[in-house]
Design a protein around this motif. Structure first.
Motif, PDB file in Angstrom:
ATOM      1  N   ILE A 113       0.825  -1.202   0.000  1.00 45.17           N
ATOM      2  CA  ILE A 113       0.000   0.000   0.000  1.00 45.17           C
ATOM      3  C   ILE A 113       0.863   1.257   0.000  1.00 45.17           C
ATOM      4  O   ILE A 113       0.739   2.119  -0.885  1.00 45.17           O
ATOM      5  CB  ILE A 113      -0.948   0.012   1.219  1.00 45.17           C
ATOM      6  N   ALA A 114       1.754   1.390   0.969  1.00 46.88           N
ATOM      7  CA  ALA A 114       2.538   2.616   1.125  1.00 46.88           C
ATOM      8  C   ALA A 114       3.468   2.878  -0.058  1.00 46.88           C
ATOM      9  O   ALA A 114       3.728   4.037  -0.405  1.00 46.88           O
ATOM     10  CB  ALA A 114       3.346   2.557   2.419  1.00 46.88           C
ATOM     11  N   ASP A 115       3.957   1.806  -0.680  1.00 46.25           N
ATOM     12  CA  ASP A 115       4.901   1.954  -1.790  1.00 46.25           C
ATOM     13  C   ASP A 115       4.247   1.794  -3.157  1.00 46.25           C
ATOM     14  O   ASP A 115       4.936   1.610  -4.166  1.00 46.25           O
ATOM     15  CB  ASP A 115       6.051   0.955  -1.638  1.00 46.25           C
ATOM     16  N   ASN A 116       2.906   1.824  -3.192  1.00 44.85           N
ATOM     17  CA  ASN A 116       2.159   1.778  -4.450  1.00 44.85           C
ATOM     18  C   ASN A 116       2.522   0.551  -5.291  1.00 44.85           C
ATOM     19  O   ASN A 116       2.955   0.643  -6.435  1.00 44.85           O
ATOM     20  CB  ASN A 116       2.394   3.058  -5.259  1.00 44.85           C
ATOM     21  N   GLY A 117       2.329  -0.614  -4.672  1.00 46.82           N
ATOM     22  CA  GLY A 117       2.690  -1.850  -5.337  1.00 46.82           C
ATOM     23  C   GLY A 117       1.961  -2.084  -6.645  1.00 46.82           C
ATOM     24  O   GLY A 117       2.516  -2.676  -7.573  1.00 46.82           O
ATOM     25  N   ALA A 118       0.719  -1.614  -6.754  1.00 42.26           N
ATOM     26  CA  ALA A 118      -0.038  -1.831  -7.982  1.00 42.26           C
ATOM     27  C   ALA A 118       0.669  -1.212  -9.186  1.00 42.26           C
ATOM     28  O   ALA A 118       0.552  -1.712 -10.307  1.00 42.26           O
ATOM     29  CB  ALA A 118      -1.445  -1.248  -7.843  1.00 42.26           C
ATOM     30  N   HIS A 119       1.389  -0.142  -8.961  1.00 45.83           N
ATOM     31  CA  HIS A 119       2.132   0.504 -10.046  1.00 45.83           C
ATOM     32  C   HIS A 119       3.568   0.010 -10.138  1.00 45.83           C
ATOM     33  O   HIS A 119       4.139  -0.084 -11.230  1.00 45.83           O
ATOM     34  CB  HIS A 119       2.139   2.024  -9.851  1.00 45.83           C
TER      35      HIS A 119
END
Length: 203
Positions: free
Chosen positions: A182-188
């Motif tokens: 979540i914090a490191d924007n894993g989806a991107h």
């Protein structure tokens, strides 16, 4: 542009709903031209976790075939699961790149959010045995011991893990990155993370 890697996902079955945030990330949101594709999923599906130990070991080995990176999806208890440890050890032995991604901030429909657990890659290490052969070690009952389930020593010390001082071990986390989904924007960013891990391993 990073290369799309074939990725093996290692996780604790109890975290399956949080794991699905990652494994199905591309299905959870509309097509976004700014979001890079999710790496190809070569993980074992949950029914594999119900097999007997001999069958499961073979399925893990087969599941790792053709992959160049292993992504450990870290929940609260992932660090001490014996088959997660085997998946990590086998990944190192076959030359995969490694990374850990914390999933405790992913919302589970049954239990909500979770506490952050230890990094599973802190609990596994590489060191030399008495014959000066590189071996995988695990943290067990307050001490490091050879991870016997893997069997044979490593063919060589992985290039991405710093060499341990004589008589000591080097935790895998010293050479493998850890991220928060979540914090490191894993989806991107997952595509970048897995590519970087594979490159570090020479894959």
């Amino acid at each position: 542009m990073p290369k799309i890697r074939r990725v093996f996902y290692s996780f604790h079955y109890a975290d399956i709903f949080r794991v699905n945030h990652i494994r199905k990330a591309g299905q959870f949101r509309p097509v976004d031209k700014q979001r890079l594709p999710t790496p190809q999923d070569r993980s074992l599906w949950e029914e594999a976790k119900l097999k007997n130990p001999g069958a499961l070991k073979g399925m893990i080995d087969k599941g790792l075939e053709g992959t160049s990176a292993t992504c450990v999806l870290a929940g609260y208890e992932t660090w001490n699961r014996p088959w997660v440890r085997y998946e990590i050890a086998k990944s190192v032995a076959r030359g995969n790149g490694l990374l850990a991604v914390y999933i405790n901030n992913c919302n589970c429909p049954r239990s909500g959010y979770s506490l952050k657990g230890p990094n599973p890659l802190d609990q596994m290490a590489i060191g030399y045995d008495a014959q000066m052969r590189p071996r995988i070690y695990e943290w067990f009952n307050g001490t490091w011991r050879i991870f016997l389930r893997l069997g044979a020593p490593l063919a060589s010390w992985p290039k991405w893990v710093p060499i341990a001082p004589q008589g000591q071990v080097m935790q895998l986390s010293h050479g493998a990155r850890a991220y928060d989904w979540i914090a490191d924007n894993g989806a991107h960013n997952l595509l970048h993370w897995t590519h970087d891990a594979a490159v570090a391993a020479g894959r």
